[in-house]
Design a protein around this motif. Sequence first.
Motif, PDB file in Angstrom:
ATOM      1  N   ASN A 227       0.755  -1.111   0.090  1.00  0.00           N
ATOM      2  CA  ASN A 227       0.198   0.052  -0.032  1.00  0.00           C
ATOM      3  C   ASN A 227       0.802   1.246  -0.090  1.00  0.00           C
ATOM      4  OD1 ASN A 227       0.712  -0.430   2.677  1.00  0.00           O
ATOM      5  ND2 ASN A 227      -0.773   0.967   3.325  1.00  0.00           N
ATOM      6  N   ASN A 248      -5.658   9.148  -4.808  1.00  0.00           N
ATOM      7  CA  ASN A 248      -6.196   8.898  -3.471  1.00  0.00           C
ATOM      8  C   ASN A 248      -7.504   7.725  -3.778  1.00  0.00           C
ATOM      9  OD1 ASN A 248      -8.279  10.441  -4.275  1.00  0.00           O
ATOM     10  ND2 ASN A 248      -7.653  12.204  -3.111  1.00  0.00           N
ATOM     11  N   SER A 249      -8.025   7.434  -2.798  1.00  0.00           N
ATOM     12  CA  SER A 249      -9.072   6.581  -2.948  1.00  0.00           C
ATOM     13  C   SER A 249     -10.231   6.972  -3.615  1.00  0.00           C
ATOM     14  CB  SER A 249      -9.549   5.810  -1.493  1.00  0.00           C
ATOM     15  OG  SER A 249      -9.852   7.010  -0.503  1.00  0.00           O
ATOM     16  N   ALA A 285      -9.375  -0.336  -2.624  1.00  0.00           N
ATOM     17  CA  ALA A 285      -9.603   0.480  -1.667  1.00  0.00           C
ATOM     18  C   ALA A 285      -9.608  -0.356  -0.262  1.00  0.00           C
ATOM     19  CB  ALA A 285     -10.846   1.339  -1.742  1.00  0.00           C
ATOM     20  N   THR A 287      -9.719   1.243   2.973  1.00  0.00           N
ATOM     21  CA  THR A 287     -10.473   1.846   3.952  1.00  0.00           C
ATOM     22  C   THR A 287     -11.254   2.638   3.162  1.00  0.00           C
ATOM     23  OG1 THR A 287      -8.954   3.706   4.520  1.00  0.00           O
ATOM     24  CG2 THR A 287      -8.713   1.706   5.661  1.00  0.00           C
ATOM     25  N   GLY A 288     -12.234   3.541   3.737  1.00  0.00           N
ATOM     26  CA  GLY A 288     -12.976   4.597   3.084  1.00  0.00           C
ATOM     27  C   GLY A 288     -14.323   4.502   3.456  1.00  0.00           C
ATOM     28  N   LEU A 293     -14.793   1.701   0.192  1.00  0.00           N
ATOM     29  CA  LEU A 293     -14.162   0.522   0.701  1.00  0.00           C
ATOM     30  C   LEU A 293     -14.617  -1.017  -0.014  1.00  0.00           C
ATOM     31  CD1 LEU A 293     -12.622  -0.966   3.159  1.00  0.00           C
ATOM     32  CD2 LEU A 293     -14.478  -1.068   4.516  1.00  0.00           C
ATOM     33  N   GLN A 307      -2.389   5.800   1.401  1.00  0.00           N
ATOM     34  CA  GLN A 307      -2.311   4.780   2.495  1.00  0.00           C
ATOM     35  C   GLN A 307      -3.708   3.957   2.459  1.00  0.00           C
ATOM     36  OE1 GLN A 307      -2.385   7.883   3.139  1.00  0.00           O
ATOM     37  NE2 GLN A 307      -3.329   8.694   5.054  1.00  0.00           N
ATOM     38  N   HIS A 308      -4.588   4.578   1.946  1.00  0.00           N
ATOM     39  CA  HIS A 308      -5.976   3.998   1.872  1.00  0.00           C
ATOM     40  C   HIS A 308      -6.106   3.090   0.594  1.00  0.00           C
ATOM     41  CE1 HIS A 308      -6.955   6.735   4.992  1.00  0.00           C
ATOM     42  NE2 HIS A 308      -6.700   7.963   4.234  1.00  0.00           N
ATOM     43  N   ALA A 348     -11.588  -1.808   7.648  1.00  0.00           N
ATOM     44  CA  ALA A 348     -10.539  -1.874   6.964  1.00  0.00           C
ATOM     45  C   ALA A 348      -9.975  -3.093   6.443  1.00  0.00           C
ATOM     46  CB  ALA A 348      -9.314  -1.241   7.824  1.00  0.00           C
TER      47      ALA A 348
END
Length: 425
Positions: A227, A248-249, A285, A287-288, A293, A307-308, A348
């Motif tokens: 990641n 980003n996510s 993804a 997290t989110g 997610l 990091q997501h 997560a």
Amino acid sequence: MSDFSLLLGSPPCGWTSATFNDVCSRVQEAASPSPDGHRLYLGLEHLASGLPTLVGRGSESDVRSGKTSFRSADVLFGKLRPYLRKSVLVAEDGICSTDILVFRASEKCIPEFVCLLTHTDEFIGYANATTSGVQHPRTSWSGLREFKLHVPPVGEQRKIAAVLGLVQRAIEQQERLIALTSELKKTLLHKLFTEGLRGEPQKQTEIGSMPQSWELVSLGSLAKVGNGSTPKRDKAGYWQGGTIPWLNSAKIHERFIAEADQFVTDLAVKECHLPRVKPSSLLIAITGQGKTLGNSALVSFETCINQHLAYAQFTTTKVLPEFVLWFMQTRYEHLRSISQAGGSTKGALTCGYLKTYPIPVPSLEEQREIAGVFVALDMKQKVHERKHAVVTDLFRTLLHQLMTAQIRVQDLELDELMASARAVA
């Protein structure tokens, strides 16, 4: 509020000045829902945003508190957050939420014209200017009734409504085609990743049924999994003047990511140890919020990620990235449920878990054929979405021009417009 009106500097012959109160009245007929009743119930959630149509319907047995009655040919206008442009002409009697104002056309106007009027930029701007309340801004009849406009003769109103109705039907047709394509894709995702294309016997595995000849291997055996990270925004030299793509996510919903809208510098990559994800890598993804997610996408260029997001950078030629992407679409709900298994309310996924995630592997030929089916459906859906955007823009443009007499109905090339609308539909 003086800036928001449909009063024309030089109104056409036959157009008369009026207020909203002249063209319709407010209906305030209280109604008590019956637990055993079957009347139509409409809440704000049932009114489309931006178009005069419904996106659902309810029954009076579903609601308890006091409501407002309406009749067929009344106009329902959402007074809560009027900038959402929720207004529709109803075709049957029923009851509605008290966050909806009910308008009934006067002799000056046909109901269709009143509904279209409430979708104009000028009326919505006026409605927004008459709201009160910070968290839940609502407009009111006492404010809206003073909206000023020029009203065309009833005959011209009918023609305006007919033209815009034609365009609206083209919009609705595209919406039906988008929904149909989406449903077909969902059905085929389940069928093809369960049965394959060769009609061969099936076997039971930890992910369910799949063709006998397919292998089941871990994602970690097919790809390098890791990641990313987010460089500090206030760190000098990390962002300004950057040329290296960074995702980003929020980008995950594009499915096939073709470009970045944020960039970092070489310094950020070196000091923050950002991985450079190779083209044709799978992004997931981990997290989110909302539907982010568990979603996945392919990236077509070398990039850094935050990091997501996790990446799977394929290290073997035995799988096609597109095939794995479409398989992961079938695992969206499963990945989301796994993310909540530890009791976290946010949820997560971990790279360690993704490395062990089982991936079916048929022959490369069958992978290409399956991926091709979904690429074709995806392209078909995008065509319908583009057509939907075109006719929606046409609706808004014609609405403004016809209601402000910039274009008169008699000046429109109706045969050409109808042919264009049919071609889009």
